[in-house]
Every structure is written in C-alpha cells, then in structure tokens.
Design a protein around this motif. Structure first.
Motif, short mmCIF file in Angstrom:
data_model
loop_
_atom_site.label_atom_id
_atom_site.label_comp_id
_atom_site.label_asym_id
_atom_site.label_seq_id
_atom_site.Cartn_x
_atom_site.Cartn_y
_atom_site.Cartn_z
N VAL A 55 3.04 3.57 -6.41
CA VAL A 55 2.58 2.40 -5.68
C VAL A 55 2.64 1.23 -6.66
N LEU A 56 3.28 0.14 -6.25
CA LEU A 56 3.50 -0.99 -7.15
C LEU A 56 2.43 -2.05 -7.01
N ASP A 57 2.13 -2.68 -8.13
CA ASP A 57 1.35 -3.91 -8.15
C ASP A 57 1.88 -4.76 -9.29
N SER B 200 0.80 -1.22 0.00
CA SER B 200 0.00 0.00 0.00
C SER B 200 0.84 1.28 0.00
N ALA B 201 2.15 1.14 0.13
CA ALA B 201 3.02 2.31 0.24
C ALA B 201 3.72 2.58 -1.10
N PRO B 202 3.99 3.85 -1.39
CA PRO B 202 4.75 4.15 -2.60
C PRO B 202 6.17 3.60 -2.51
N ALA B 203 6.73 3.34 -3.67
CA ALA B 203 8.09 2.83 -3.76
C ALA B 203 8.82 3.57 -4.88
N VAL B 204 10.13 3.57 -4.81
CA VAL B 204 10.93 4.05 -5.92
C VAL B 204 11.14 2.84 -6.81
N PHE B 205 10.56 2.88 -7.99
CA PHE B 205 10.62 1.80 -8.97
C PHE B 205 11.82 2.09 -9.86
N VAL B 206 12.80 1.19 -9.92
CA VAL B 206 14.06 1.42 -10.63
C VAL B 206 14.27 0.33 -11.68
N HIS B 207 14.31 0.73 -12.93
CA HIS B 207 14.63 -0.20 -14.02
C HIS B 207 16.10 -0.02 -14.39
N HIS B 208 16.80 -1.13 -14.51
CA HIS B 208 18.22 -1.13 -14.85
C HIS B 208 18.34 -1.42 -16.35
N LEU B 209 18.91 -0.47 -17.08
CA LEU B 209 19.05 -0.58 -18.53
C LEU B 209 20.50 -0.43 -18.93
N SER B 210 20.88 -1.10 -19.99
CA SER B 210 22.19 -0.94 -20.59
C SER B 210 21.96 -0.42 -22.00
N ASP C 73 19.67 -3.19 -23.68
CA ASP C 73 19.02 -4.28 -22.95
C ASP C 73 18.38 -3.76 -21.68
N ALA C 74 17.25 -4.36 -21.32
CA ALA C 74 16.63 -4.13 -20.01
C ALA C 74 17.09 -5.28 -19.12
N LEU C 75 17.82 -4.96 -18.08
CA LEU C 75 18.43 -5.98 -17.24
C LEU C 75 17.51 -6.48 -16.13
N GLY C 76 16.61 -5.62 -15.67
CA GLY C 76 15.71 -6.00 -14.59
C GLY C 76 15.27 -4.76 -13.83
N TRP C 77 14.60 -4.97 -12.71
CA TRP C 77 14.13 -3.84 -11.90
C TRP C 77 14.25 -4.16 -10.42
N ASP C 78 14.23 -3.08 -9.64
CA ASP C 78 14.11 -3.24 -8.20
C ASP C 78 13.15 -2.18 -7.68
N ALA C 79 12.67 -2.41 -6.48
CA ALA C 79 11.77 -1.47 -5.81
C ALA C 79 12.39 -1.12 -4.47
N ARG C 80 12.34 0.17 -4.14
CA ARG C 80 12.96 0.66 -2.91
C ARG C 80 11.92 1.41 -2.09
N GLN C 81 11.89 1.08 -0.81
CA GLN C 81 11.01 1.76 0.13
C GLN C 81 11.79 2.11 1.39
N PRO C 82 11.31 3.10 2.13
CA PRO C 82 11.98 3.42 3.39
C PRO C 82 11.90 2.22 4.33
N GLY C 83 12.97 1.99 5.04
CA GLY C 83 12.96 0.90 5.99
C GLY C 83 14.34 0.50 6.39
#
Length: 141
Positions: free
Chosen positions: A101-103, A52-62, A124-134
């Motif tokens: 907010v991710l789903d 339910s919380a917002p996240a920093v959505f990060v896509h890793h690209l080359s 290339d798109a290498l993948g993604w990560d999501a970051r939240q405070p914690g």
C-alpha cells in the motif's frame, strides 16, 4: 531470513492479499520520473490511484551488468524482486518490484533508497511507477 525480515513479509502479505506483480489487468496509476517533483504531488495528481488498495511498486534502475546479482540480493532482503528488462547502453535496465500500500512518505523513502543503492553500484535510479488493477484511461476513450 531474519525475524525482522519475516515480520515485514508477513505484514506485506496482510496488506496485499491476492495482488502479485504479474496480476492481469494492471495499469500504471502513478509515475515519478522527475526528481524535482515530490512524491506527495505525484500521488495527489494521480486520479487513478486508490490510496487504500495495494499496488505493485516498480522502481526503474539502470545498473552495470556485473552488479545486477548484487542488487537483487540486497533488495531481496526487504521483499523486492529484481527483474531484468533489457540492455540500456553499457548497462542493464531492471525493475525492482514489490506489492504494498503506497503513501507519499514510503514512496519518498524508497525512491531515496533506490537512488543510493544504484549510485553505490555504479548505476542510476530513473524513477518509479505504481500499478493497480483497473481499466487503462486510454481504453475507455
């Protein structure tokens, strides 16, 4: 910026009050670098993720160095910020960041979109990560 773009920005700001890509204390709460693993499975198996919380959505690209500016311009239309991370052989590693907010559906849609964009630009798109405070899981150990 188009009316639709402004409305998207407004909606995104409502979803994510106060969270920015540079907020202190962000930790990776989910990550997907294996295209064979569904985004829904990644999120379901990420105990640190708060749905339910917002996240920093990060896509890793080359990307090829001469296509980074073009990628930044395309992604900016939908509120993504592109940041160069460093060299990746004859390419440049970049992160596309946005607070939301991710789903599982939106993660899958954006993963597909990033893969298509990277391919069109010769990267290339290498993948993604999501970051939240914690607290980092290793910090409490």
């Amino acid at each position: 910026m188009s009316l639709l773009g402004r409305l998207r920005d407004l909606a995104r700001k409502r979803e994510s009050p106060g969270l920015t890509p540079d907020a202190p204390g962000l930790v990776i709460v989910a990550e997907a670098f294996d295209p064979a693993v569904a985004d829904s499975a990644v999120l379901a198996n990420s105990p640190g993720w708060v749905a339910s919380a917002p996240a920093v959505f990060v896509h890793h690209l080359s990307l090829p160095p001469d296509r980074v500016a073009e990628a930044a311009a395309i992604l900016a239309q939908d509120g993504w910020e592109l940041r160069e991370q460093g060299p990746d052989g004859d390419r440049v590693l970049v992160h596309a960041l946005r607070v939301q907010v991710l789903d599982a559906l939106h993660c899958a849609q954006e993963r597909s979109r990033m893969a298509g964009l990277a391919q069109r630009l010769g990267g290339d798109a290498l993948g993604w990560d999501a970051r939240q405070p914690g607290e980092s899981p290793t910090a409490s150990a």
